[in-house]
Design a protein around this motif. Structure first.
Motif, PDB file in Angstrom:
ATOM      1  N   GLN A   1       2.390  -3.653 -60.679  1.00 40.72           N
ATOM      2  CA  GLN A   1       0.832  -2.335 -61.156  1.00 40.72           C
ATOM      3  C   GLN A   1       1.191  -2.436 -62.459  1.00 40.72           C
ATOM      4  O   GLN A   1       0.978  -2.418 -63.308  1.00 40.72           O
ATOM      5  N   ALA A   2       2.217  -3.788 -62.812  1.00 38.02           N
ATOM      6  CA  ALA A   2       2.352  -4.269 -64.555  1.00 38.02           C
ATOM      7  C   ALA A   2       1.551  -5.082 -64.510  1.00 38.02           C
ATOM      8  O   ALA A   2       1.318  -5.744 -66.262  1.00 38.02           O
ATOM      9  N   VAL A   3       0.644  -5.417 -63.638  1.00 36.10           N
ATOM     10  CA  VAL A   3      -0.460  -6.588 -64.059  1.00 36.10           C
ATOM     11  C   VAL A   3      -2.226  -6.572 -64.683  1.00 36.10           C
ATOM     12  O   VAL A   3      -2.250  -6.377 -63.956  1.00 36.10           O
ATOM     13  N   THR A   4      -1.785  -5.800 -66.034  1.00 37.07           N
ATOM     14  CA  THR A   4      -2.735  -5.419 -66.191  1.00 37.07           C
ATOM     15  C   THR A   4      -3.201  -5.492 -67.125  1.00 37.07           C
ATOM     16  O   THR A   4      -2.859  -7.181 -68.029  1.00 37.07           O
ATOM     17  N   LEU A   5      -4.796  -5.682 -67.574  1.00 32.39           N
ATOM     18  CA  LEU A   5      -5.208  -6.791 -68.690  1.00 32.39           C
ATOM     19  C   LEU A   5      -4.671  -6.748 -70.154  1.00 32.39           C
ATOM     20  O   LEU A   5      -4.035  -7.304 -70.603  1.00 32.39           O
ATOM     21  N   LYS A   6      -4.480  -5.238 -69.854  1.00 30.53           N
ATOM     22  CA  LYS A   6      -3.601  -4.931 -71.517  1.00 30.53           C
ATOM     23  C   LYS A   6      -2.101  -5.330 -71.543  1.00 30.53           C
ATOM     24  O   LYS A   6      -1.768  -6.736 -72.741  1.00 30.53           O
TER      25      LYS A   6
ATOM     26  N   LEU B   1     -11.206  -9.629 -70.271  1.00 29.11           N
ATOM     27  CA  LEU B   1     -12.600  -9.340 -69.849  1.00 29.11           C
ATOM     28  C   LEU B   1     -13.747 -10.315 -69.866  1.00 29.11           C
ATOM     29  O   LEU B   1     -14.146 -10.109 -68.617  1.00 29.11           O
ATOM     30  N   HIS B   2     -13.898 -11.101 -70.137  1.00 32.12           N
ATOM     31  CA  HIS B   2     -14.669 -11.646 -70.362  1.00 32.12           C
ATOM     32  C   HIS B   2     -14.361 -12.672 -69.159  1.00 32.12           C
ATOM     33  O   HIS B   2     -15.029 -13.561 -68.512  1.00 32.12           O
TER      34      HIS B   2
ATOM     35  N   SER C   1     -12.522  -7.508 -64.547  1.00 26.43           N
ATOM     36  CA  SER C   1     -11.868  -6.668 -64.866  1.00 26.43           C
ATOM     37  C   SER C   1      -9.925  -7.091 -64.329  1.00 26.43           C
ATOM     38  O   SER C   1     -10.009  -7.236 -64.202  1.00 26.43           O
ATOM     39  N   ALA C   2      -9.278  -6.030 -64.682  1.00 28.59           N
ATOM     40  CA  ALA C   2      -8.019  -5.655 -63.603  1.00 28.59           C
ATOM     41  C   ALA C   2      -8.148  -6.568 -62.435  1.00 28.59           C
ATOM     42  O   ALA C   2      -7.260  -7.254 -61.751  1.00 28.59           O
ATOM     43  N   ALA C   3      -8.706  -5.631 -61.243  1.00 26.08           N
ATOM     44  CA  ALA C   3      -8.679  -6.766 -60.256  1.00 26.08           C
ATOM     45  C   ALA C   3      -9.586  -7.753 -60.294  1.00 26.08           C
ATOM     46  O   ALA C   3      -8.516  -9.167 -59.332  1.00 26.08           O
ATOM     47  N   GLY C   4     -10.607  -8.182 -61.391  1.00 26.93           N
ATOM     48  CA  GLY C   4     -10.418  -9.665 -60.552  1.00 26.93           C
ATOM     49  C   GLY C   4      -9.225 -10.384 -61.385  1.00 26.93           C
ATOM     50  O   GLY C   4      -9.374 -11.376 -60.868  1.00 26.93           O
ATOM     51  N   LEU C   5      -8.129 -10.248 -62.188  1.00 30.10           N
ATOM     52  CA  LEU C   5      -7.580 -10.528 -62.771  1.00 30.10           C
ATOM     53  C   LEU C   5      -6.404 -10.697 -62.013  1.00 30.10           C
ATOM     54  O   LEU C   5      -6.191 -12.685 -61.087  1.00 30.10           O
TER      55      LEU C   5
END
Length: 194
Positions: free
Chosen positions: A31-36, A50-51, A55-59
């Motif tokens: 849950q901590a693996v966010t783009l931010k 994002l580039h 998305s977060a799912a892509g990350l």
């Protein structure tokens, strides 16, 4: 005063983001693996990530792909060393269990399933299938196929990562009991092959 950021190549920027995501996964869970959070850790912007990932799912999918490739490469090397007689098959068990527990792959895989992002598991499943194909070409099994052996080991490792510590404690067993069981099963399968 503006902050000067070092310009990174797209490959280095992506690699830095994946390393930061891996650290966050291990430290604080999926849950901590966010783009931010990843952007903050590497000193980049949310837009920059994002580039690279969309998305977060892509990350998270890129992270799971990276984990799957590195872990299956290590496990494959351990399998070949064990076959050559240089190492104990327990190394294969420990690496598999560590991949799901200490490296966070078990929590991340579960998170993906529970959040409906099951497609993100494909890199793990594909990497495991490639590894099985690679190591099965010169290794015949009489009683249990390598696919069955792999299924058993991976499911034990995943279950142990998610519930192993409290279950072993509740049953009055040592924390490594599941690893011991997996090792015995692996050894038993290979004793029957001889």
């Amino acid at each position: 005063m503006s902050i000067v950021r070092k310009r990174l190549s797209p490959e280095h920027s992506r690699a830095a983001a994946l390393n930061a995501a891996r650290e966050l996964l291990i430290e604080a869970g999926p849950q901590a693996v966010t783009l931010k959070a990843v952007a903050g850790r590497i000193g980049r912007t949310h837009a920059n990530l994002l580039h690279h990932f969309g998305s977060a799912a892509g990350l998270q999918k890129a992270l799971i792909e990276s984990l799957a490739e590195s872990v299956t490469a290590e496990i494959g090397a351990a399998v070949f060393r064990a076959r050559a007689g240089d190492h104990d098959p327990r190394e294969v068990v420990d690496m598999t269990f560590d991949a799901f527990d200490r490296n966070g792959a078990g929590a991340l895989a579960s998170w993906m399933i529970l959040t409906g992002n099951e497609d993100a598991l494909n890199p793990i499943l594909d990497a495991i299938q490639r590894l099985v194909d690679k190591i099965s070409s010169d290794h015949a099994h009489k009683d249990q196929s390598l696919q069955e052996e792999t299924l058993h080991l991976v499911l034990m490792a995943l279950g142990d990562a998610l519930l192993g510590a409290p279950m072993a404690k509740a049953l009055g067993l040592p924390r490594g009991a599941a690893r011991d069981l997996a090792t015995r099963a692996l050894l038993a399968a290979h004793l029957h092959d001889d």
